[in-house]
Design a protein around this motif. Structure first.
Motif, PDB file in Angstrom:
ATOM      1  N   HIS A   1     -10.917  48.077   2.456  1.00 48.89           N
ATOM      2  CA  HIS A   1     -11.692  48.186   3.724  1.00 48.89           C
ATOM      3  C   HIS A   1     -12.351  49.540   3.669  1.00 48.89           C
ATOM      4  O   HIS A   1     -13.437  49.792   4.245  1.00 48.89           O
ATOM      5  CB  HIS A   1     -10.905  47.970   4.768  1.00 48.89           C
ATOM      6  CG  HIS A   1     -10.608  46.420   5.115  1.00 48.89           C
ATOM      7  ND1 HIS A   1      -9.548  45.671   4.423  1.00 48.89           N
ATOM      8  CD2 HIS A   1     -11.315  45.482   5.877  1.00 48.89           C
ATOM      9  CE1 HIS A   1      -9.622  44.370   4.969  1.00 48.89           C
ATOM     10  NE2 HIS A   1     -10.400  44.320   5.767  1.00 48.89           N
TER      11      HIS A   1
ATOM     12  N   PRO B   1     -20.139  44.019  15.248  1.00 44.77           N
ATOM     13  CA  PRO B   1     -19.685  43.275  13.949  1.00 44.77           C
ATOM     14  C   PRO B   1     -19.121  44.115  13.173  1.00 44.77           C
ATOM     15  O   PRO B   1     -18.328  43.420  12.298  1.00 44.77           O
ATOM     16  CB  PRO B   1     -21.099  42.481  13.518  1.00 44.77           C
ATOM     17  CG  PRO B   1     -21.883  42.820  14.629  1.00 44.77           C
ATOM     18  CD  PRO B   1     -21.425  43.878  15.441  1.00 44.77           C
ATOM     19  N   VAL B   2     -19.609  45.232  12.454  1.00 44.25           N
ATOM     20  CA  VAL B   2     -19.014  45.936  11.529  1.00 44.25           C
ATOM     21  C   VAL B   2     -17.445  46.567  11.781  1.00 44.25           C
ATOM     22  O   VAL B   2     -16.470  46.431  10.972  1.00 44.25           O
ATOM     23  CB  VAL B   2     -19.901  47.120  11.451  1.00 44.25           C
ATOM     24  CG1 VAL B   2     -19.108  48.354  10.356  1.00 44.25           C
ATOM     25  CG2 VAL B   2     -21.279  46.802  10.668  1.00 44.25           C
TER      26      VAL B   2
ATOM     27  N   ARG C   1      -5.326  46.123  16.228  1.00 44.44           N
ATOM     28  CA  ARG C   1      -5.882  45.644  15.116  1.00 44.44           C
ATOM     29  C   ARG C   1      -4.935  46.119  13.848  1.00 44.44           C
ATOM     30  O   ARG C   1      -4.313  47.237  14.021  1.00 44.44           O
ATOM     31  CB  ARG C   1      -7.471  46.252  14.930  1.00 44.44           C
ATOM     32  CG  ARG C   1      -8.254  45.741  15.933  1.00 44.44           C
ATOM     33  CD  ARG C   1      -9.604  46.412  15.594  1.00 44.44           C
ATOM     34  NE  ARG C   1      -9.979  46.101  14.258  1.00 44.44           N
ATOM     35  CZ  ARG C   1     -10.461  44.875  13.547  1.00 44.44           C
ATOM     36  NH1 ARG C   1     -10.797  44.230  14.565  1.00 44.44           N
ATOM     37  NH2 ARG C   1     -10.942  45.168  12.299  1.00 44.44           N
TER      38      ARG C   1
ATOM     39  N   SER D   1     -16.334  50.043   3.819  1.00 42.10           N
ATOM     40  CA  SER D   1     -16.857  50.891   4.967  1.00 42.10           C
ATOM     41  C   SER D   1     -17.809  51.905   4.578  1.00 42.10           C
ATOM     42  O   SER D   1     -19.027  52.134   5.050  1.00 42.10           O
ATOM     43  CB  SER D   1     -15.810  51.119   6.080  1.00 42.10           C
ATOM     44  OG  SER D   1     -14.927  52.140   5.409  1.00 42.10           O
TER      45      SER D   1
ATOM     46  N   LEU E   1     -15.168  43.695  11.313  1.00 41.20           N
ATOM     47  CA  LEU E   1     -15.164  43.197   9.818  1.00 41.20           C
ATOM     48  C   LEU E   1     -14.193  44.295   9.307  1.00 41.20           C
ATOM     49  O   LEU E   1     -13.535  43.994   8.458  1.00 41.20           O
ATOM     50  CB  LEU E   1     -16.529  43.091   9.304  1.00 41.20           C
ATOM     51  CG  LEU E   1     -16.371  42.513   8.006  1.00 41.20           C
ATOM     52  CD1 LEU E   1     -15.561  41.134   7.798  1.00 41.20           C
ATOM     53  CD2 LEU E   1     -17.977  42.100   7.386  1.00 41.20           C
ATOM     54  N   LEU E   2     -14.749  45.541   9.466  1.00 43.98           N
ATOM     55  CA  LEU E   2     -14.254  46.554   8.583  1.00 43.98           C
ATOM     56  C   LEU E   2     -13.526  47.805   9.153  1.00 43.98           C
ATOM     57  O   LEU E   2     -12.985  48.829   8.806  1.00 43.98           O
ATOM     58  CB  LEU E   2     -15.389  47.539   7.948  1.00 43.98           C
ATOM     59  CG  LEU E   2     -16.253  46.428   6.875  1.00 43.98           C
ATOM     60  CD1 LEU E   2     -17.566  47.091   6.440  1.00 43.98           C
ATOM     61  CD2 LEU E   2     -15.425  45.742   5.561  1.00 43.98           C
TER      62      LEU E   2
END
Length: 539
Positions: free
Chosen positions: A271, A29-30, A264, A275, A33-34
């Motif tokens: 970001h 998930p991290v 990506r 992070s 997202l980041l």
């Protein structure tokens, strides 16, 4: 502090496993997202958690100066030599150590096999090293002290000019980010916790996140070279083995995930900041939680507790002229405490345990002496029953000097922890005698004292008694609105336990003209040790 290595290893294993599970759950998930760098940074919490577990809680720091021992010829004093008794669990530590050595040997063999497979390595004018025969697993970086970038024998033929720039940038980024040190630390944890089945699985994910993070940084610096970077990945020959001290292209780096990562968008500065903050928060929180949940360091005397014969102990302690003496009856294995009076300088505290010796004419005494809050010494000695013994501890070149004098007598008959005379201990409270003032019906009164104050264990052990006079204000509904100490003898010993008990009592409000009103009541509380149990004498 004497720490049990097996207990520390078990706690570190549990904490590190919890950290690994947390990272494995958060990494995808991290990353989505980041970005990959944020997922890679999460792994920092694992070594931090291990370090946090090893940090002491409640440990007594020893004095900076060494302690010199001087034994006066007053009585027989000798070093205590405990009998060696082996149990099955004592083989666990040697077994773990043997496993660590085997794991380290295996890691060393893997490293040597990779380096032998390179054949002859030549340094080029650009500072890079080229193998004359090896191709699999290269390019790579090895060397903790002097990192070297290793290129395959067909490097110039395999890659185009732009691909070579990207590949070299990838390897140099490993060096700048400290990935070699991170892999060495991961290898060390793998050796120390070789028995943890979660580590091999987590290690492969850690290496993958490392490569994905490095790929992302390279693409961020060369945003228009995604296609060329992907083609360079496909041309690289992987090595199925794991290089412990280095970074190389392995089969454990799924190319599909790495190529998908190239699609990506490049993370924005926001970001990157998010992070780093996330990694910092997760690392700090897990490290603090691992440290805070460890139990405080037990007393060095705790393991000696047990049941046994009853002893009469005359003990006198003096530190730089501040002396205190006590005569008491204590069962073997139970701790008794002496401390300096309030306001004395230096402040000191001594804890001791008396126990049976192999020779029935002797007893052993073990304890700790604290001066100004720091552990000064841990006396261990055998004493002849009925004969005085003395030991002096001090620091060469100045500092506090502590003198311990004691005489131990055995009071016939072995008794278990519940038989014989009642002795005040931590697990057994000596009830205080409470005599509430008999007020007239118009005054408030205590109607339920079923929870008396707990006798402070150290005061009970030293035979200290006293009295506290409480002044309680009772509201019209019978609740306790306020309670204060009006007088206490001696000061600073029994006030807290008296206040805590009073807050649990039930009260009858004062009555005036048939209605309940706010009132007050004085409550004297007396603390006393039965005289046939302990007789205390102070100097």
């Amino acid at each position: 502090m004497d720490a049990d290595p097996l207990a520390m290893l078990w706690e570190a294993t549990l904490a590190s496993s919890a950290a690994l599970l947390l990272v494995l759950a958060m990494r995808r998930p991290v990353r989505a997202l980041l970005g990959a760098s944020a997922a890679y940074a999460l792994w920092l919490c694992v070594p931090v958690v291990v370090l946090a577990v090893l940090l002491p809680r409640g440990m007594d720091a020893p004095l900076a100066l060494p302690v010199a021992w001087q034994v006066a010829p007053v009585g027989a004093v000798a070093a205590l030599q405990p009998r060696a008794q082996w149990h099955w669990h004592q083989w666990l530590l040697p077994l773990w150590a043997a496993g660590v050595l085997v794991a380290m040997a295996l890691q060393g063999w893997r490293q040597q096999r990779f380096q032998r497979g390179l054949g002859v390595v030549q340094r080029g004018d650009d500072g890079l090293y080229r193998s004359t025969s090896a191709t699999a697993g290269l390019p790579a970086v090895i060397g903790l002290v002097r990192p070297r970038i290793l290129l395959p024998a067909d490097f110039d033929r395999r890659y185009t000019a732009q691909e070579k720039v990207l590949v070299i940038a990838h390897e140099r980024l490993h060096v700048r980010r400290g990935d070699l040190l991170a892999n060495a630390l991961a290898a060390l944890l793998g050796c120390l916790f070789w028995f943890n089945p979660l580590l091999p699985f987590a290690m492969r994910r850690f290496r993958l996140d490392q490569e994905l993070a490095c790929d992302g940084r390279v693409i961020a610096r060369h945003p228009h070279a995604r296609r060329q970077y992907g083609e360079a990945m496909l041309k690289t020959q992987v090595d199925p083995s794991l290089l412990p001290l280095g970074c190389h292209w392995q089969a454990s780096h799924p190319l599909k995930e790495r190529i998908d990562m190239l699609k990506r968008p490049i993370p924005s500065p926001l970001h990157w900041l998010a992070s780093m903050l996330l990694a910092l928060v997760v690392t700090a929180a897990t490290g603090y939680l691992a440290w805070a949940t460890q139990p405080p360091a037990p007393s060095p005397l705790a393991s000696m507790a047990g049941a046994g014969p009853l002893y009469s102990v005359d003990v006198r302690m003096e530190v730089d002229g501040n002396a205190r003496a006590v005569r008491l009856r204590e069962r073997a294995g139970r701790t008794f405490v002496l401390r300096s009076a309030d306001g004395t300088t230096p402040a000191w505290k001594a804890e001791f345990v008396v126990g049976q010796a192999d020779d029935p004419a002797q007893a052993w005494v073990a304890g700790t002496i604290h001066i100004d809050g720091s552990q000064a010494s841990t006396p261990r000695m055998l004493v002849a029953l009925g004969e005085p013994a003395r030991i002096t501890t001090g620091a060469p070149g100045g500092g506090p000097v502590a003198t311990l004098e004691l005489t131990v007598l055995r009071l016939g008959g072995d008794q278990d922890a519940t038989g014989g005379r009642q002795q005040p201990t931590d697990a057994m409270q000596v009830p205080a005698r409470i005599a509430a003032a008999q007020a007239d019906p118009e005054q408030a009164a205590v109607i339920d004292m079923t929870r008396p104050p707990a006798y402070p264990p150290e005061a009970a052990r030293q035979g200290i008694g006293g009295q506290v006079l409480l002044l309680a204000t009772v509201a019209a509904d019978g609740s306790l609105r306020d309670v204060q100490v009006e007088r206490a003898e001696p000061a600073g010993v029994f006030e807290q336990v008296s206040l805590e008990a009073a807050r649990q009592w039930r009260f009858r409000p004062a009555m005036r003209d048939g209605s309940a009103v706010e009132g007050w009541v004085r409550i004297p509380v007396t603390f006393a040790i039965p005289e046939d149990d302990t007789d205390t004498v102070e100097n």
